[in-house]
Design a protein around this motif. Structure first.
Motif, PDB file in Angstrom:
ATOM      1  N   ARG A  44    -150.847  17.236   9.855  1.00  0.00           N
ATOM      2  CA  ARG A  44    -151.219  17.776  10.908  1.00  0.00           C
ATOM      3  C   ARG A  44    -151.048  19.617  10.866  1.00  0.00           C
ATOM      4  O   ARG A  44    -150.362  20.088  10.213  1.00  0.00           O
ATOM      5  CB  ARG A  44    -150.127  17.652  12.136  1.00  0.00           C
ATOM      6  CG  ARG A  44    -150.205  16.213  12.554  1.00  0.00           C
ATOM      7  CD  ARG A  44    -149.289  15.663  13.258  1.00  0.00           C
ATOM      8  NE  ARG A  44    -147.895  16.122  12.940  1.00  0.00           N
ATOM      9  CZ  ARG A  44    -146.669  15.900  13.514  1.00  0.00           C
ATOM     10  NH1 ARG A  44    -146.556  15.374  14.980  1.00  0.00           N
ATOM     11  NH2 ARG A  44    -145.470  15.915  12.922  1.00  0.00           N
ATOM     12  N   THR A  93    -142.911  13.779  10.625  1.00  0.00           N
ATOM     13  CA  THR A  93    -142.540  12.593  11.458  1.00  0.00           C
ATOM     14  C   THR A  93    -141.221  12.070  10.799  1.00  0.00           C
ATOM     15  O   THR A  93    -141.367  11.702   9.449  1.00  0.00           O
ATOM     16  CB  THR A  93    -143.638  11.723  11.715  1.00  0.00           C
ATOM     17  OG1 THR A  93    -144.588  12.276  12.411  1.00  0.00           O
ATOM     18  CG2 THR A  93    -143.256  10.417  12.415  1.00  0.00           C
ATOM     19  N   ASP A  95    -139.575   9.263   9.648  1.00  0.00           N
ATOM     20  CA  ASP A  95    -139.676   7.583   9.559  1.00  0.00           C
ATOM     21  C   ASP A  95    -138.508   6.990   8.552  1.00  0.00           C
ATOM     22  O   ASP A  95    -138.480   5.907   8.328  1.00  0.00           O
ATOM     23  CB  ASP A  95    -140.975   7.149   8.968  1.00  0.00           C
ATOM     24  CG  ASP A  95    -141.277   7.668   7.503  1.00  0.00           C
ATOM     25  OD1 ASP A  95    -140.210   8.454   7.034  1.00  0.00           O
ATOM     26  OD2 ASP A  95    -142.218   7.604   7.097  1.00  0.00           O
ATOM     27  N   SER A  98    -137.025   4.133  10.505  1.00  0.00           N
ATOM     28  CA  SER A  98    -137.911   3.123  11.306  1.00  0.00           C
ATOM     29  C   SER A  98    -137.653   1.739  10.811  1.00  0.00           C
ATOM     30  O   SER A  98    -137.846   0.923  11.462  1.00  0.00           O
ATOM     31  CB  SER A  98    -139.275   3.667  11.296  1.00  0.00           C
ATOM     32  OG  SER A  98    -139.554   3.653   9.912  1.00  0.00           O
ATOM     33  N   GLN A 158    -141.731   8.246  25.906  1.00  0.00           N
ATOM     34  CA  GLN A 158    -142.905   8.780  25.419  1.00  0.00           C
ATOM     35  C   GLN A 158    -143.224   7.475  24.677  1.00  0.00           C
ATOM     36  O   GLN A 158    -142.819   6.836  23.612  1.00  0.00           O
ATOM     37  CB  GLN A 158    -142.736   9.643  24.414  1.00  0.00           C
ATOM     38  CG  GLN A 158    -142.179  10.990  25.012  1.00  0.00           C
ATOM     39  CD  GLN A 158    -143.153  11.427  26.001  1.00  0.00           C
ATOM     40  OE1 GLN A 158    -144.501  11.854  25.704  1.00  0.00           O
ATOM     41  NE2 GLN A 158    -142.682  12.237  27.010  1.00  0.00           N
ATOM     42  N   LYS A 159    -144.613   6.837  25.175  1.00  0.00           N
ATOM     43  CA  LYS A 159    -144.921   5.621  24.737  1.00  0.00           C
ATOM     44  C   LYS A 159    -145.342   5.513  23.234  1.00  0.00           C
ATOM     45  O   LYS A 159    -145.300   4.488  22.649  1.00  0.00           O
ATOM     46  CB  LYS A 159    -146.261   5.197  25.606  1.00  0.00           C
ATOM     47  CG  LYS A 159    -145.777   4.416  26.876  1.00  0.00           C
ATOM     48  CD  LYS A 159    -146.898   4.241  27.706  1.00  0.00           C
ATOM     49  CE  LYS A 159    -146.592   3.870  29.081  1.00  0.00           C
ATOM     50  NZ  LYS A 159    -147.738   3.264  29.798  1.00  0.00           N
ATOM     51  N   GLN A 160    -145.755   6.803  22.706  1.00  0.00           N
ATOM     52  CA  GLN A 160    -146.284   6.951  21.248  1.00  0.00           C
ATOM     53  C   GLN A 160    -145.021   6.724  20.350  1.00  0.00           C
ATOM     54  O   GLN A 160    -145.270   6.383  19.065  1.00  0.00           O
ATOM     55  CB  GLN A 160    -146.895   8.188  21.127  1.00  0.00           C
ATOM     56  CG  GLN A 160    -146.006   9.382  21.327  1.00  0.00           C
ATOM     57  CD  GLN A 160    -145.888   9.964  22.750  1.00  0.00           C
ATOM     58  OE1 GLN A 160    -146.298   9.261  23.572  1.00  0.00           O
ATOM     59  NE2 GLN A 160    -145.959  11.371  22.904  1.00  0.00           N
ATOM     60  N   ASN A 161    -143.903   6.779  20.962  1.00  0.00           N
ATOM     61  CA  ASN A 161    -142.607   6.637  20.163  1.00  0.00           C
ATOM     62  C   ASN A 161    -142.233   5.111  19.931  1.00  0.00           C
ATOM     63  O   ASN A 161    -141.226   4.847  19.401  1.00  0.00           O
ATOM     64  CB  ASN A 161    -141.170   7.516  20.632  1.00  0.00           C
ATOM     65  CG  ASN A 161    -141.732   8.914  20.378  1.00  0.00           C
ATOM     66  OD1 ASN A 161    -142.412   9.310  19.515  1.00  0.00           O
ATOM     67  ND2 ASN A 161    -141.177   9.469  21.251  1.00  0.00           N
ATOM     68  N   GLN A 163    -143.426   1.300  18.493  1.00  0.00           N
ATOM     69  CA  GLN A 163    -144.448   0.883  17.672  1.00  0.00           C
ATOM     70  C   GLN A 163    -144.714  -0.534  18.274  1.00  0.00           C
ATOM     71  O   GLN A 163    -143.919  -1.223  19.016  1.00  0.00           O
ATOM     72  CB  GLN A 163    -143.904   0.771  16.442  1.00  0.00           C
ATOM     73  CG  GLN A 163    -143.666   1.996  15.553  1.00  0.00           C
ATOM     74  CD  GLN A 163    -142.570   2.816  16.106  1.00  0.00           C
ATOM     75  OE1 GLN A 163    -141.250   2.248  15.871  1.00  0.00           O
ATOM     76  NE2 GLN A 163    -142.895   3.872  16.257  1.00  0.00           N
ATOM     77  N   GLU A 164    -146.025  -1.129  18.184  1.00  0.00           N
ATOM     78  CA  GLU A 164    -146.333  -2.299  18.461  1.00  0.00           C
ATOM     79  C   GLU A 164    -146.167  -2.574  20.132  1.00  0.00           C
ATOM     80  O   GLU A 164    -145.799  -3.867  20.415  1.00  0.00           O
ATOM     81  CB  GLU A 164    -145.829  -3.255  17.752  1.00  0.00           C
ATOM     82  CG  GLU A 164    -146.044  -3.241  16.160  1.00  0.00           C
ATOM     83  CD  GLU A 164    -145.017  -4.187  15.432  1.00  0.00           C
ATOM     84  OE1 GLU A 164    -144.991  -5.176  15.947  1.00  0.00           O
ATOM     85  OE2 GLU A 164    -144.674  -3.888  14.516  1.00  0.00           O
ATOM     86  N   SER A 166    -146.666  -3.842  23.707  1.00  0.00           N
ATOM     87  CA  SER A 166    -147.560  -4.642  24.350  1.00  0.00           C
ATOM     88  C   SER A 166    -146.890  -5.194  25.765  1.00  0.00           C
ATOM     89  O   SER A 166    -145.930  -5.581  25.627  1.00  0.00           O
ATOM     90  CB  SER A 166    -148.084  -5.718  23.331  1.00  0.00           C
ATOM     91  OG  SER A 166    -147.110  -6.459  23.038  1.00  0.00           O
ATOM     92  N   GLY A 187    -141.806  -4.086  22.116  1.00  0.00           N
ATOM     93  CA  GLY A 187    -141.996  -3.173  21.240  1.00  0.00           C
ATOM     94  C   GLY A 187    -141.186  -2.971  20.013  1.00  0.00           C
ATOM     95  O   GLY A 187    -140.110  -3.985  19.953  1.00  0.00           O
TER      96      GLY A 187
END
Length: 600
Positions: A44, A93, A95, A98, A158-161, A163-164, A166, A187
């Motif tokens: 970025r 980021t 990870d 994670s 924050q939805k971007q945090n 993963q998966e 649905s 998620g």
């Protein structure tokens, strides 16, 4: 491992030049805007230079002596005049946490545990509750157990945090005579399966986890029932439903008086009390909104708030109800268990239920809190080579303008805390003045939910923040907290009471020697350097009184040790960094509690 030949092809980073004193693969490229260097693996772009910490776990594992200081000239040193504060720079980021660790020895008798909670780190964290839920879940997953976390889908998450993420189901759950349409999402967060419930009303709307325009009590009454309703609708029957704090204290009542008579037969309930200060006061008519007859619980042996007996109107306590109706109750340190049995409004309820009451010390997530891989640090370090800690300290001092000319060895004390009465506000204020008087430096990071306290500390900030010794930052910053733990020589935790406390354990993980008041979990984790009866466990400076003089003595002793016993101090730093306060160590005790109540 010869890391000089490592290339990170996914980001197009060429093999790094290895400095004479810093054995690590570093991506280094010129920035056309201002001819400085950008460290780290980030694709970025940014107008502002960022120091990116590098994951060094594998390097350290191969060669524990390989982590040393990065060259000082290669660091993009911050300044108080920077337009963007250094802790708001763009970071790589993170990870490292994670994925759940896979090298932990697996248990043979596996469980399914569902945590029902108001908080989870890092997506919905306000205090230590979020850290505990995430850390314990990761530790149990690493031992082979099945773990899920159920959490309100706060509007501020924050939805971007996640993963998966649905949508997995839509169902109805009861509230105040109506059935509220509710979405359930699945998620992954920090390697943990999460289920987020989103009611189609105003509940959990707002910019913060707590403090929206909705009625918070009613929202958590709804959420507790919605979790059970989801389990019923989907046929999910865990071995253990683990609830936390007053927010989910009604769930045990709902389970045993409604859902256990329907299809949920298998689960048993564990309640963890993280802080006895919060009782969950509830009127009978409010309790009825989740479908329970409030009058049935207004008895001394159920959920009546002991503080209101004989008063009009008498109230209920959701936390007390949770204590009575749970199969097991846990609090977060052995000493806090003893303290709560002896005093406090809930002591009689706890004494009555002492046979199922346990004190289990919290742990910390040693992947999330790891100075060898922390992306928020200007350089990394570990217990076998602590040179990077000095760089982190200098980075803080420069960034805040705390450099004192001609003073190479100035003790830096950090205090990272919510600014509430429990945390010893008068002692924090005294520490600010005393540390300045004895020639040290101090950084305070925290927010005050009480506007009067906030204004008081704003006045202190106006008084001190222009000098060269004290900085008071009235905010919450995950990034800056990591930097402070790494850059501080000492971490101050002067709590009046402290159920467990994480700051002292995180501080030790980063080599910051704790100065604490002897109470609760602080008494279980920090042992005084001058206690000659147990020198083998000495790891900090402890005081017992709640007066300013007691704190002054502890600060004076710590400063004297730091300034006069340089070699011994370095040994202390290395020693505290190697203390095992991990969740893996303590999760086994929770699993023992789970197994003691599960249905076979």
């Amino acid at each position: 491992m010869d890391i000089s030949s490592v290339a990170v092809s996914s980001y197009g980073i060429l093999p790094a030049k290895i400095s004479d004193c810093f054995t690590v693969s570093i991506g280094k490229r010129k920035n056309s805007n201002n001819n400085k260097f950008l460290f780290g693996f980030s694709n970025r772009s940014s107008l502002n230079l960022k120091i990116q910490a590098i994951h060094l776990d594998e390097v350290a594992a191969d060669n524990p002596n390989s982590l040393t200081n990065t060259r000082l000239k290669d660091i993009d040193w911050p300044s108080p005049s920077d337009k963007i504060p250094f802790w708001k720079r763009e970071f790589q980021t993170w990870d490292s946490n994670s994925k759940v660790p896979v090298n932990t020895e697996k248990d043979s008798d596996l469980l399914h545990v569902i945590h029902v909670t108001a908080e989870m780190a890092p997506i919905a964290k306000v205090g230590g509750l979020g850290d505990v839920v995430t850390g314990l879940s990761r530790a149990c997953l690493s031992r082979g157990h099945k773990v899920d976390i159920m959490l309100p889908f706060y509007e501020c998450i924050q939805k971007q945090n996640i993963q998966e993420l649905s949508l997995i189901s839509t169902y109805n759950s009861y509230h105040d005579g109506n059935w509220i349409e509710t979405n359930a999402y699945s998620g992954m967060v920090s390697g943990i399966p999460v289920i987020l419930l989103e009611p189609m009303n105003q509940f959990f709307k707002g910019e913060d986890v707590y403090g929206g325009s909705y009625n918070e009590l009613e929202a958590f009454l709804f959420f507790s029932r919605a979790c059970l309703e989801w389990m019923q609708v989907t046929g999910t029957q865990p071995d253990v439903i683990h609830v936390h704090e007053w927010q989910t204290g009604v769930l045990p009542l709902l389970y045993w008086d409604i859902y256990h008579h329907l299809s949920l037969q298998k689960p048993r309930i564990v309640l963890t009390i993280h802080n006895m200060e919060h009782y969950g006061e509830c009127r009978q008519d409010q309790l009825q909104k989740c479908g329970l007859d409030g009058s049935l619980y207004a008895t001394i042996d159920k959920a009546i708030d002991d503080r209101t007996i004989g008063h009009n109107p008498e109230r209920l306590s959701l936390l007390k109800g949770g204590i009575v109706y749970s199969n097991s109750v846990v609090t977060v340190s052995p000493t806090y268990l003893k303290e709560t049995l002896c005093s406090g409004w809930l002591s009689s309820a706890l004494m009555t239920n002492h046979y199922k009451y346990y004190g289990i010390l919290n742990g910390i997530d040693t992947d999330m809190w790891n100075p060898a891989s922390d992306v928020f640090l200007p350089t990394n370090y570990h217990a076998q080579n602590t040179g990077g800690k000095k760089v982190c300290k200098k980075y803080l001092q420069r960034g805040f303008g705390l450099i004192l000319e001609g003073c190479e060895r100035v003790p830096l004390v950090v205090c990272i805390s919510r600014l509430v009465a429990q945390k010893g506000l008068h002692l924090i204020r005294h520490a600010i003045n005393h540390i300045q008087e004895i020639g040290g430096q101090m950084i305070v990071l925290g927010k005050a939910p009480d506007s009067r306290v906030q204004r008081e500390f704003e006045a202190l900030a106006d008084l001190h923040n222009k000098g060269s010794t004290i900085r008071i930052l009235l905010m919450y910053s995950e990034e800056l907290s990591h930097m402070l733990y790494a850059g501080g020589d000492m971490v101050l935790v002067p709590s009046i009471y402290e159920p467990c406390g994480l700051a002292q354990m995180i501080g030790m993980r980063y080599g910051s020697v704790p100065i604490v008041r002897k109470t609760g979990g602080l008494a279980d984790t920090v042992f005084d350097m001058d206690d000659e009866s147990h020198p083998e466990v000495a790891n900090g400076f402890v005081f017992e009184g709640i007066d300013e003089g007691s704190l002054s003595c502890a600060l004076d002793r710590a400063f004297s040790y730091y300034l006069e016993k340089t070699i011994e101090w370095e040994n202390i730093v290395q020693r505290v960094m190697q203390i095992d306060n991990s969740w893996n160590k303590t999760a086994g005790k929770y699993i023992d509690v789970y197994n003691s109540i599960r249905v076979r």
